[in-house]
Design an enzyme around this catalytic site. Structure first.
Site, PDB file in Angstrom:
ATOM      1  N   GLU A   1      39.726  36.906  38.760  1.00 58.96           N
ATOM      2  CA  GLU A   1      38.720  37.865  39.222  1.00 58.96           C
ATOM      3  C   GLU A   1      38.447  38.928  38.156  1.00 58.96           C
ATOM      4  OE1 GLU A   1      38.074  40.775  43.148  1.00 58.96           O
ATOM      5  OE2 GLU A   1      40.072  40.025  42.638  1.00 58.96           O
TER       6      GLU A   1
ATOM      7  N   CYS B   1      39.446  36.622  46.016  1.00 63.70           N
ATOM      8  CA  CYS B   1      40.529  37.543  46.368  1.00 63.70           C
ATOM      9  C   CYS B   1      40.611  37.852  47.861  1.00 63.70           C
ATOM     10  CB  CYS B   1      40.420  38.817  45.537  1.00 63.70           C
ATOM     11  SG  CYS B   1      41.982  39.729  45.434  1.00 63.70           S
TER      12      CYS B   1
ATOM     13  N   LYS C   1      31.397  38.014  46.416  1.00 55.02           N
ATOM     14  CA  LYS C   1      32.521  38.294  47.303  1.00 55.02           C
ATOM     15  C   LYS C   1      32.037  38.886  48.625  1.00 55.02           C
ATOM     16  CE  LYS C   1      37.020  40.684  47.053  1.00 55.02           C
ATOM     17  NZ  LYS C   1      37.872  41.437  46.107  1.00 55.02           N
TER      18      LYS C   1
END
Length: 276
Positions: free
Chosen positions: A33, A143, A106
């Site tokens: 990331e 994540c 995300k």
């Protein structure tokens, strides 16, 4: 990987890691990331918005050339600028012929001490695209998305054979002694569960090193569809590779037909925040 304060150095590290992975036989290479920067989300500072770039843009263009040269699929996570005041935590997907297949933004944005992401990132607005690459049907989540089974399920429903999670997760000093291993085990266990429940491979790619108070724990891993670790990394920078058997995945889905037996008529309440 561990990142530095210098964008160019981070890109060169990423390029070298991709070359090393290719030399080991890798066809799909996934970077951690926010690969071009340190984890700036530890604090809330407007100057860090200067680190963002367009996607596609300069970094993806460099990676596209590398993908063509090596004939590898690349997942490149970046800090994306759309315009002033609108930024995303994004992963670009590049096919083995260098074509830009698209990007994932995300969806789930955390807000915790040391992880001040809501200050920087807008919630993703592109849904859950599955990318048809030369080597596999690829789903990309990032994540904090790791903790939400709905996200993995939607990727699998879209045809993903492999779900990858570029990640920046670590310990805070006051928590590590008491909760460190428990936190790591929870992180790994929930993703193994995604692999089993969706009959797919899952790979988590974490950064390493110490940035401010955060000690990123690394320990990247790949799970098969039985929840077995095909590999687990260390807490140091390294290139990890493994082989995925998509014929075996097809057979698993035939004998464990979770998609067939889902009671989709019973799931409407999942769209509610709470049932209380």
């Amino acid at each position: 990987m561990a990142m530095t304060d210098h964008l160019e150095e981070n890109i060169l590290r990423a390029e070298n890691a991709v070359r090393e992975a290719h030399a080991k036989g890798a066809q799909i290479v996934v970077l951690p990331e926010l690969v071009t920067t340190r984890y700036f989300c530890r604090t809330q500072e407007t100057r860090f918005f200067d680190l963002a770039e367009t996607v596609p843009g300069p970094t993806t263009e460099r990676m596209q050339k590398l993908a063509v040269e090596l004939e590898v699929v690349l997942v490149v996570p970046l800090f994306e600028r759309v315009k002033a005041g609108l930024y995303f935590n994004t992963a670009a997907v590049i096919d083995a012929d260098g074509s830009f297949l698209g990007k994932y933004r995300k969806t789930h944005i955390p807000q915790d001490p040391g992880f001040e992401e809501k200050f920087y990132f807008t919630e993703g607005d592109l849904g859950y695209p599955v990318f048809e690459t030369r080597y596999a049907k690829l789903g990309v989540l990032i994540c904090w998305d790791q903790w939400f089974p709905e996200a993995a399920r939607l990727m699998a429903l879209g045809g993903a054979e492999l779900i990858v999670y570029p990640t920046a997760i670590g310990w805070l000093p006051k928590e590590k002694a008491e909760l460190g291993e428990a936190q790591y085990n929870a992180w790994k266990t929930v993703q193994h569960g995604h692999a089993v429940a969706n009959g797919c491979y899952v790979a988590a790619i974490n950064r390493v090193g110490i940035e401010g108070e955060i000690e990123f724990w690394g320990r990247s891993f790949v799970s098969d569809f039985y929840g077995q670790s095909l590999l687990t990394g260390s807490e140091d920078s390294e290139v990890l590779t493994t082989t995925l058997d998509f014929t075996a995945l097809e057979e698993f889905r035939r004998i464990w037909p979770f998609f067939r037996d889902r009671r989709i008529d019973k799931f409407a309440d999942l769209q509610k925040r709470t049932l209380l």
